[in-house]
Design a protein around this motif. Structure first.
Motif, short mmCIF file in Angstrom:
data_model
loop_
_atom_site.label_atom_id
_atom_site.label_comp_id
_atom_site.label_asym_id
_atom_site.label_seq_id
_atom_site.Cartn_x
_atom_site.Cartn_y
_atom_site.Cartn_z
N PRO A 53 31.90 41.88 37.64
CA PRO A 53 33.28 42.34 37.85
C PRO A 53 34.33 41.27 37.58
O PRO A 53 35.53 41.56 37.61
N PHE A 54 33.89 40.04 37.33
CA PHE A 54 34.83 38.95 37.12
C PHE A 54 35.06 38.67 35.64
O PHE A 54 34.18 38.89 34.81
N SER A 55 36.23 38.16 35.33
CA SER A 55 36.54 37.80 33.95
C SER A 55 37.39 36.53 33.95
O SER A 55 37.93 36.12 34.98
N ASN A 56 37.49 35.92 32.78
CA ASN A 56 38.35 34.75 32.60
C ASN A 56 39.76 35.25 32.36
O ASN A 56 40.06 35.81 31.31
N CYS B 53 48.13 40.14 29.07
CA CYS B 53 48.88 41.29 29.57
C CYS B 53 48.14 42.02 30.69
O CYS B 53 48.00 43.25 30.66
N CYS B 54 47.66 41.25 31.65
CA CYS B 54 46.90 41.82 32.75
C CYS B 54 47.45 41.38 34.10
O CYS B 54 48.12 40.35 34.21
N ILE C 116 43.09 43.41 35.68
CA ILE C 116 43.47 44.81 35.55
C ILE C 116 44.46 44.94 34.38
O ILE C 116 45.60 44.49 34.47
N PRO C 117 44.03 45.51 33.24
CA PRO C 117 44.93 45.65 32.08
C PRO C 117 46.15 46.49 32.42
O PRO C 117 46.04 47.50 33.13
N PHE D 265 44.24 50.89 42.15
CA PHE D 265 43.81 49.94 41.13
C PHE D 265 43.17 48.66 41.67
O PHE D 265 42.19 48.17 41.12
N VAL D 266 43.73 48.12 42.74
CA VAL D 266 43.30 46.80 43.20
C VAL D 266 42.12 46.86 44.16
O VAL D 266 41.11 46.18 43.96
#
Length: 212
Positions: free
Chosen positions: A47-50, A56-57, A109-110, A179-180
């Motif tokens: 679930p994690f990203s750089n 734009c997130c 979150i885009p 969303f969060v």
């Protein structure tokens, strides 16, 4: 801390999570050499990203005060917005920061679709102008943990973008619940799972009952 890939397989009515598939079932001891898995192992999406690679997130990361820098469901979190180059704009006590590092493991979150070219072209201009507003200057209005904080900053920017598109605004509760919060819950569960696997090699739970 970088998270390893989690693998899930099922056996003896258990869902077993691990970093690698063992030679035998850790629950019943049956060898897998004869291919006795009930189904092929699957990889659980991380679930994690750089954040610096997700332009734009809306980003959520553990606050700097969280020494372990992990999502544990209880520690404070920090939010930010990325520009088109992955620079993270985030509001803190000294004002708005522009971080080029430090958000390598966060929830992303885009906020816009790839085909929204007009908005993409104006994104950095919107973000810079919004961040330069007087209300984010600590000399004008001080940071307040409850009423004037990083979350207010990010949500207000999102609503400015929605307004520019002729769309209605989102309340804090609407954005958080829709969303969060679902992503935070998933991240906390994944973190707990990784910690359990690191300590005990496996995380084992009962398989859901098949009612079909």
């Amino acid at each position: 801390m970088e998270k390893k890939s989690v693998i899930k397989f099922s056996h003896c009515e258990k869902d077993i999570f691990c970093f690698f598939v063992p030679e035998k079932c850790p629950e019943c001891g049956v060898s897998f050499s004869s291919g006795r898995l009930e189904e092929a192992p699957i990889r659980i999406p991380n679930p994690f990203s750089n954040g610096h690679k997700t332009p734009c997130c809306f980003l959520v990361a553990p606050a700097e005060e969280n020494n372990l820098r992990e999502f544990d469901g209880g520690s404070d979190l920090h939010t930010g917005i990325t520009d088109t180059n992955g620079v993270v704009f985030n509001y803190t006590k000294p004002g708005v920061r522009q971080d080029q590092r430090g958000w390598e493991m966060c929830i992303s979150i885009p906020l816009i679709q790839p085909d929204m070219f007009n908005l993409l072209n104006q994104w950095d201009q919107y973000l810079n102008k919004f961040s330069d507003a007087e209300m984010w200057d600590p000399a004008y209005k001080r940071f307040d943990k409850e009423t004037h904080n990083c979350y207010n900053y990010t949500l207000m920017f999102l609503n400015r973008v929605l307004a520019a598109q002729g769309k209605g605004s989102l309340t804090k509760d609407q954005f958080t619940q829709s969303f969060v919060l679902p992503k935070i819950k998933r991240a906390c569960k994944y973190t707990t799972m990784c910690r359990e696997i690191s300590q005990n090699y496996f995380y084992i739970v009962d398989s859901p009952v098949n009612t079909s």
